[in-house]
Design an enzyme around this catalytic site. Structure first.
Site, PDB file in Angstrom:
ATOM      1  N   LEU A   1       0.836  -1.210   0.000  1.00 19.08           N
ATOM      2  CA  LEU A   1       0.000   0.000   0.000  1.00 19.08           C
ATOM      3  C   LEU A   1       0.868   1.257   0.000  1.00 19.08           C
ATOM      4  O   LEU A   1       0.348   2.372  -0.033  1.00 19.08           O
ATOM      5  CB  LEU A   1      -0.906   0.002   1.235  1.00 19.08           C
TER       6      LEU A   1
ATOM      7  N   LYS B   1      14.617  -6.753   4.132  1.00 14.01           N
ATOM      8  CA  LYS B   1      14.755  -5.842   5.272  1.00 14.01           C
ATOM      9  C   LYS B   1      16.046  -6.046   6.079  1.00 14.01           C
ATOM     10  O   LYS B   1      16.605  -5.081   6.590  1.00 14.01           O
ATOM     11  CB  LYS B   1      13.553  -5.982   6.203  1.00 14.01           C
TER      12      LYS B   1
ATOM     13  N   ASP C   1       9.282   1.683  11.654  1.00 16.71           N
ATOM     14  CA  ASP C   1       8.196   0.959  12.346  1.00 16.71           C
ATOM     15  C   ASP C   1       8.126   1.342  13.829  1.00 16.71           C
ATOM     16  O   ASP C   1       7.049   1.309  14.424  1.00 16.71           O
ATOM     17  CB  ASP C   1       8.398  -0.558  12.224  1.00 16.71           C
TER      18      ASP C   1
ATOM     19  N   GLY D   1       8.914 -12.122  15.274  1.00 10.27           N
ATOM     20  CA  GLY D   1       9.548 -11.905  13.974  1.00 10.27           C
ATOM     21  C   GLY D   1      10.041 -10.468  13.833  1.00 10.27           C
ATOM     22  O   GLY D   1      10.334  -9.796  14.825  1.00 10.27           O
ATOM     23  N   GLY D   2      10.119  -9.990  12.582  1.00 14.09           N
ATOM     24  CA  GLY D   2      10.667  -8.664  12.305  1.00 14.09           C
ATOM     25  C   GLY D   2       9.871  -7.542  12.952  1.00 14.09           C
ATOM     26  O   GLY D   2      10.442  -6.639  13.587  1.00 14.09           O
TER      27      GLY D   2
HETATM   28  P1  NAP Z   1       7.597 -12.406  10.458  1.00 12.00           P
HETATM   29  O1  NAP Z   1       8.936 -11.784  10.572  1.00 12.00           O
HETATM   30  O2  NAP Z   1       7.373 -13.484   9.469  1.00 12.00           O
HETATM   31  O3  NAP Z   1       7.200 -12.947  11.938  1.00 12.00           O
HETATM   32  C1  NAP Z   1       5.980 -13.571  12.164  1.00 12.00           C
HETATM   33  C2  NAP Z   1       5.885 -14.080  13.599  1.00 12.00           C
HETATM   34  O4  NAP Z   1       4.620 -14.715  13.706  1.00 12.00           O
HETATM   35  C3  NAP Z   1       6.924 -15.129  13.969  1.00 12.00           C
HETATM   36  O5  NAP Z   1       7.160 -15.094  15.345  1.00 12.00           O
HETATM   37  C4  NAP Z   1       6.220 -16.427  13.570  1.00 12.00           C
HETATM   38  O6  NAP Z   1       6.630 -17.545  14.339  1.00 12.00           O
HETATM   39  C5  NAP Z   1       4.805 -16.119  13.956  1.00 12.00           C
HETATM   40  N1  NAP Z   1       3.884 -16.896  13.111  1.00 12.00           N
HETATM   41  C6  NAP Z   1       3.743 -16.826  11.783  1.00 12.00           C
HETATM   42  N2  NAP Z   1       2.797 -17.691  11.349  1.00 12.00           N
HETATM   43  C7  NAP Z   1       2.356 -18.328  12.463  1.00 12.00           C
HETATM   44  C8  NAP Z   1       1.384 -19.346  12.691  1.00 12.00           C
HETATM   45  N3  NAP Z   1       0.675 -19.884  11.702  1.00 12.00           N
HETATM   46  N4  NAP Z   1       1.194 -19.762  13.957  1.00 12.00           N
HETATM   47  C9  NAP Z   1       1.899 -19.230  14.971  1.00 12.00           C
HETATM   48  N5  NAP Z   1       2.841 -18.264  14.819  1.00 12.00           N
HETATM   49  C10 NAP Z   1       3.054 -17.825  13.582  1.00 12.00           C
HETATM   50  O7  NAP Z   1       6.485 -11.317  10.139  1.00 12.00           O
HETATM   51  P2  NAP Z   1       6.518  -9.767  10.553  1.00 12.00           P
HETATM   52  O8  NAP Z   1       7.187  -8.980   9.502  1.00 12.00           O
HETATM   53  O9  NAP Z   1       7.017  -9.687  11.942  1.00 12.00           O
HETATM   54  O10 NAP Z   1       4.956  -9.387  10.473  1.00 12.00           O
HETATM   55  C11 NAP Z   1       4.025  -9.898  11.411  1.00 12.00           C
HETATM   56  C12 NAP Z   1       2.664  -9.247  11.153  1.00 12.00           C
HETATM   57  O11 NAP Z   1       2.736  -7.853  11.437  1.00 12.00           O
HETATM   58  C13 NAP Z   1       2.189  -9.371   9.702  1.00 12.00           C
HETATM   59  O12 NAP Z   1       0.820  -9.608   9.699  1.00 12.00           O
HETATM   60  C14 NAP Z   1       2.466  -7.996   9.118  1.00 12.00           C
HETATM   61  O13 NAP Z   1       1.571  -7.654   8.080  1.00 12.00           O
HETATM   62  C15 NAP Z   1       2.222  -7.115  10.340  1.00 12.00           C
HETATM   63  N6  NAP Z   1       2.955  -5.829  10.270  1.00 12.00           N
HETATM   64  C16 NAP Z   1       2.224  -4.700  10.331  1.00 12.00           C
HETATM   65  C17 NAP Z   1       2.867  -3.471  10.312  1.00 12.00           C
HETATM   66  C18 NAP Z   1       2.065  -2.212  10.382  1.00 12.00           C
HETATM   67  O14 NAP Z   1       2.601  -1.136  10.068  1.00 12.00           O
HETATM   68  N7  NAP Z   1       0.825  -2.277  10.802  1.00 12.00           N
HETATM   69  C19 NAP Z   1       4.271  -3.410  10.201  1.00 12.00           C
HETATM   70  C20 NAP Z   1       4.987  -4.615  10.137  1.00 12.00           C
HETATM   71  C21 NAP Z   1       4.300  -5.816  10.176  1.00 12.00           C
HETATM   72  P3  NAP Z   1       7.759 -18.575  13.805  1.00 12.00           P
HETATM   73  O15 NAP Z   1       9.069 -17.858  14.012  1.00 12.00           O
HETATM   74  O16 NAP Z   1       7.576 -19.766  14.647  1.00 12.00           O
HETATM   75  O17 NAP Z   1       7.462 -18.819  12.347  1.00 12.00           O
END
Ligand code: NAP
Length: 284
Positions: free
Chosen positions: A20, A70, A106, A132-133
Site C-alpha cells: 500500500l 529488510k 516501524d 519476527g521482524g
Molecule cells: P515475520 O517476521 O514473518 O514474523 C511472524 C511471527 O509470527 C513469527 O514469530 C512467527 O513464528 C509467527 N507466526 C507466523 N505464522 C504463524 C502461525 N501460523 N502460527 C503461529 N505463529 C506464527 O512477520 P513480521 O514482519 O514480523 O509481520 C508480522 C505481522 O505484522 C504481519 O501480519 C504484518 O503484516 C504485520 N505488520 C504490520 C505493520 C504495520 O505497520 N501495521 C508493520 C509490520 C508488520 P515462527 O518464528 O515460529 O514462524
C-alpha cells in the site's frame, strides 16, 4: 505531472503486488505539492545488489524496503540509523548523493499510533505474540518508552530467545510457549496485548492466536498489527469483551509518514496516508 525534474522514490520487495506504500506516499506527495514519483519495484532475493546499483545510478532519492530484503540490505548500506541496527531490519533508505543510509520507521509508527490513542507505555506490562521482524521493532519501542515488562508468547520459544537476548539489557523480557500455564498467568497481568503474528490476516480471517482473552483485565488494550481485515478475529473478540482495540492501520500510516519526512524533509499529516490506506482497503 511527471517532468524531467521529477525526483524518484519507490519500494523494493518480492512479492510487491500487495504493498500500500505507493498509494500512501503518492497521496502525501500530492497533498504537499512535491515533484516526486513513487513506484513499486519487484526485486527477487538474488537481485538486491544490482537493484541497489540501479537505484543509485538512476538517482533515486530514497526507497522503502519490504520482505525479503529488510535484513539482507544492511550489509550493503553506507550507514545505518542506531534503531535500525539494533532491530536488525531496515524499511527505509535515503540516498544522499550516492551514499545510502538505512532507517527503521516501524518504531516511530508503533509509538505514534499509541500516542494518538492516548496510551502511555511507561510502567505498563506488555504481552506480545510473535517474535519476527515486526516484533523486534515493537520490542525496541516498548524498551524506549520504559514498559515495566515484556512477555513474549510464541509457538516456538527457542526461536524467540534470540530476540529476548538482543534486548534484555534494556527491559525485563520473558519468553513462553503461548500454550503454557505460565503464559496464561502472565496474560492476566497485561496492560497491553500486541499481536505481532500474521494470524487472522486476509485471506485467513478465521485464524487467531490461541489466546484466552477472557484472562485479560477489562481495561487492557488489545493491539493487532494486522490491518487487513480492519478487525481481525482477535480484535472482534476483544471488542466483544469490552476492551479498547487498535488495528495496524495507524502504525502503517505513521511509519509511512516518517519515511516521507526522511525522503523529502517535509512533515506530512499521517491522516492523509491513513485515509488513502482505508480507501484502498475498502475497494479491495
Ligand atoms: P515475520 O517476521 O514473518 O514474523 C511472524 C511471527 O509470527 C513469527 O514469530 C512467527 O513464528 C509467527 N507466526 C507466523 N505464522 C504463524 C502461525 N501460523 N502460527 C503461529 N505463529 C506464527 O512477520 P513480521 O514482519 O514480523 O509481520 C508480522 C505481522 O505484522 C504481519 O501480519 C504484518 O503484516 C504485520 N505488520 C504490520 C505493520 C504495520 O505497520 N501495521 C508493520 C509490520 C508488520 P515462527 O518464528 O515460529 O514462524
Amino acid at each position: 505531472m511527471l517532468s524531467a525534474k521529477t525526483k524518484n522514490l519507490g519500494i523494493i520487495g518480492y512479492p510487491i503486488g500487495h504493498t500500500l506504500s505507493p498509494i500512501m506516499q503518492e497521496a502525501a506527495l500530492e497533498a504537499a505539492g512535491l515533484d516526486y514519483s513513487y513506484i513499486a519495484l519487484l526485486v527477487p532475493p538474488g537481485r538486491l545488489v544490482p537493484a541497489l546499483e540501479g537505484l543509485r545510478a538512476l538517482y533515486f532519492r530514497g526507497w522503502n524496503v519490504t520482505i525479503p530484503h529488510k535484513s539482507t540490505i544492511i550489509q550493503f548500506l553506507d550507514a545505518i540509523d542506531p534503531d535500525a541496527k539494533l532491530i536488525g531490519a531496515v524499511n527505509t533508505v535515503v540516498n544522499d548523493g550516492g551514499a545510502i543510509t538505512g532507517y527503521n520507521t516501524d518504531v516511530i509508527g508503533f509509538l505514534m499510533s499509541l500516542a494518538a490513542a492516548n496510551f502511555n507505555l511507561k510502567g505498563r506490562r506488555a504481552v506480545m505474540l510473535g517474535a519476527g521482524g515486526a516484533a523486534r521493532a515493537v520490542t525496541w519501542a516498548l524498551c524506549k518508552r520504559r514498559a515495566a515488562s515484556i512477555t513474549i508468547g510464541v509457538r516456538n520459544p527457542s526461536k524467540a530467545m534470540a530476540l529476548a537476548n538482543d534486548f534484555k539489557e534494556f527491559a525485563s523480557i520473558d519468553v513462553y510457549d503461548w500454550n503454557s500455564e505460565e503464559f496464561k498467568a502472565q496474560l492476566g497481568e497485561a496492560d497491553i496485548l500486541i499481536n505481532a503474528t500474521p494470524l487472522g490476516m486476509s485471506p485467513k480471517v478465521d485464524e487467531m492466536p490461541p489466546i484466552e482473552l477472557e484472562r485479560l483485565w477489562e481495561g487492557a488494550l488489545v493491539y493487532d498489527l494486522v490491518y487487513s481485515p480492519s478487525k481481525t478475529k482477535l480484535l472482534l473478540k476483544a471488542e466483544e469483551l469490552g476492551h479498547p482495540i487498535i488495528n495496524g492501520e495507524a502504525m502503517l500510516a505513521y511509519q509511512g509518514a516518517e519515511s516521507f519526512r526522511l525522503f523529502t524533509g517535509v512533515e506530512t499529516d499521517a491522516q492523509i496516508m491513513l485515509n488513502a490506506v482505508r480507501q484502498a482497503l475498502a475497494s479491495e
